[in-house]
Design a protein around this motif. Structure first.
Motif, PDB file in Angstrom:
ATOM      1  N   LEU A 203       0.811  -1.089  -0.062  1.00 57.19           N
ATOM      2  CA  LEU A 203       0.010   0.256   0.005  1.00 57.19           C
ATOM      3  C   LEU A 203       0.972   1.253   0.010  1.00 57.19           C
ATOM      4  O   LEU A 203       0.510   2.375  -0.779  1.00 57.19           O
ATOM      5  N   LYS A 206       1.802   1.687  -3.357  1.00 57.36           N
ATOM      6  CA  LYS A 206       0.613   1.811  -4.392  1.00 57.36           C
ATOM      7  C   LYS A 206       0.075   3.389  -4.246  1.00 57.36           C
ATOM      8  O   LYS A 206      -0.322   3.921  -5.051  1.00 57.36           O
ATOM      9  N   TRP A 207       0.272   3.903  -2.793  1.00 56.80           N
ATOM     10  CA  TRP A 207      -0.245   5.006  -2.517  1.00 56.80           C
ATOM     11  C   TRP A 207       0.661   6.137  -2.361  1.00 56.80           C
ATOM     12  O   TRP A 207       0.508   7.404  -2.232  1.00 56.80           O
TER      13      TRP A 207
END
Length: 546
Positions: A203, A206-207
């Motif tokens: 994450l 991804k973020w």
């Protein structure tokens, strides 16, 4: 009756109980691996084994105690119990380990592939080890320590648990260190810390703040071999899925899984090729990047141009045709066609998916309509498991009886291998059909054609009690890292670019890897660019007059 349905329990006791469940039923594979790594069970080993268990239990208890507040405890404990039951099932059943790449593979796998992993045994396992304990937690009337006294009590329990765990670690360090150092897979087996760390890493990447796409090979131009040429070229790159080299009869496998390719004149089969990763989400971006496995960085790869961009800079029309779960961002700036969903009347589809021959259905028209030199990437469904029997039409069920279930416990090792070998037999037919199409194109359309095939990664079929793929590279077995790779060229293509076929054939047993693909594709197409590394171009030494 109400007390039975809604039991009363203190928060520290509930936390300890959940910690005990996570440390035991949630980590069966971890402890079996640890026992084997530590030398088995014996009276002399009991202090080490008991100490290791207490370290894990106390560590879990300390962390959960810090979160044992009224509005947090129940949702957190339920989420951990349910997720740990899922994770422990797949770890125990398929021998997988959980790292960032596995989490990435999970999120980027389409729903049809994910559905193949569901079974009745999974439901029973999750029901017994996840749902039932979660229902108890949900119904429990928990007494929480209140105010400053409660904060001090939580802090004391957490600090005491960590202190005792640290003391045991110091006392047992001399015995534990060699086991943990030599068996690094243990960190990927300890649930729930494995998937929490992996999910956090995934994450975070991804973020992360979107970065500009870094240019690559903007200087790319067609070289001298293109001068004065009127004939267009068609180069097909076939990205295989989950095909391991050792099950190809071209590589010496006892079963005849490549009867059609074995009869293709001029086919060059490379027998010693290593993949960049053990999962599609890693291998596909890596193989189309210029980084190589040792320097590969997922975040950087997703924000940098790759091979397809360089080919586009050089003037090629580049098209990606997909029968899998996407190109993992490698084709974002080129043409993309998704043929994985059946359309009405599609001849090579059955149920909710299409066989790989569907990739070829529109290819002749695409070639005829292209007024530029064409590079086409065909991304196969290939041998993706566990439902291997769904990957090929009925006419390719030569080996059997096959495992037609996604629950491997219902199948023998032999039936699993039979189904897998049938997928390789179908890939053999698909590749031979691709070559036949390109040969016809060369003769009837007056184009110089070539096909390069390689698989993204291999597959475990029960060796070492491991199944499927996705093991961390550090200890991935060769079944997951040794992949097939082969090349076919029309006479016009090899003559045009001065490629010595005899020289290439002589190199077929040399150690190669996905690292060679980026540079070799540019080399075979005579693309001049500063990013081309001749040392990794397997054609460089085989170009006449180079």
């Amino acid at each position: 009756m109400d007390r039975i349905i809604s039991p009363r329990i203190s928060a520290p006791m509930l936390i300890l109980t959940v910690s005990l469940l996570l440390a035991t039923t949630g980590n069966i594979k971890f402890w079996s691996t640890f026992l084997h790594a530590a030398g088995g069970v014996s009276p002399a080993q009991l202090p080490l084994l008991a100490g290791a268990f207490l370290i894990v239990l106390l560590f879990f208890n300390a962390l959960l105690t810090l979160a044992s507040f009224r509005w947090i405890a129940k949702p957190l404990l339920i989420a951990l119990l349910l997720s740990a039951s899922f994770a422990s099932y797949f770890i125990l059943k398929y021998g997988i380990v959980i790292d960032k790449a596995m989490i990435q593979n999970l999120f980027e796998t389409d729903t049809r592939e994910a559905g193949e992993l569901l079974s009745g045994k999974l439901a029973l396992w999750v029901g017994a080890l996840g749902v039932l304990p979660s229902l108890y937690v949900a119904r429990a009337r928990i007494s929480f320590p209140q105010g400053l006294r409660g904060i001090l009590r939580r802090s004391g329990i957490a600090a005491g648990s960590l202190a005792l765990a640290a003391l045991l670690l110091v006392l047992l360090f001399k015995s534990l260190a060699p086991t943990l150092r030599e068996h690094r897979e243990l960190r990927y087996l300890l649930t729930p810390t494995n998937y929490i760390q992996a999910l956090h890493g995934y994450l975070r990447s991804k973020w992360s703040k979107p970065a500009a796409i870094a240019p690559l090979g903007r200087d790319a131009v067609k070289g001298k071999a293109w001068a004065g040429q009127a004939r267009k070229t068609v180069t097909v790159i076939v990205v295989g899925e989950t095909a391991r080299a050792q099950n190809f009869s071209l590589n010496g496998y006892a079963r005849e899984t490549n009867p059609m390719l074995a009869r293709v004149p001029g086919l060059v089969n490379f027998t010693n090729v290593q993949s960049c990763g053990t999962a599609t989400a890693v291998s596909v971006p890596c193989v189309f990047s210029a980084m190589g496995r040792e320097r590969y960085d997922s975040d950087k790869a997703h924000h940098q141009e790759g091979l397809l961009d360089v080919l586009k800079h050089a003037g090629f029309r580049v098209v990606w045709i997909d029968n899998n779960s996407g190109c993992k961002d490698t084709c974002k700036r080129v043409e993309f066609l998704d043929v994985s969903t059946p359309s009405p009347g599609a001849p090579h589809c059955a149920g909710d998916e299409c066989y790989d021959e569907h990739l070829l259905d529109g290819l002749p028209e695409l070639i005829r309509s292209s007024d530029r030199d064409l590079v086409v990437v065909l991304h196969q469904k290939g041998s993706h498991g566990p439902a291997y029997a769904k990957r090929y039409p009925a006419g390719f069920g030569r080996f059997g009886p096959v495992c037609d279930s996604n629950d491997f416990e219902k199948c023998s090792r032999e039936s699993i291998r039979d189904a897998y070998d049938n997928t390789i037999l179908y890939t053999d037919s698909f590749l031979a059909g691709t070559i036949s199409l390109l040969r016809t194109t060369a003769e009837s359309e007056g184009r110089d054609t070539a096909m390069l095939y390689f698989s993204d990664h291999g597959e475990s079929l029960g060796e070492g009690n491991m199944y499927l793929h996705g093991a961390p590279w550090l200890f991935a077995p060769k079944e997951q890292t040794q992949v097939p790779m082969m090349l076919w060229m029309s006479e016009g293509f090899s003559e045009r670019f001065g490629i010595d076929r005899t020289c290439l054939a002589a190199r077929r047993q040399q150690p190669l890897s996905h690292d060679n693909v980026f540079h070799s594709v540019l080399g075979m197409l005579d693309v001049d660019t500063a990013v081309l590394n001749p040392k990794l171009d397997l054609f460089h030494a085989c170009i006449r007059g180079s």
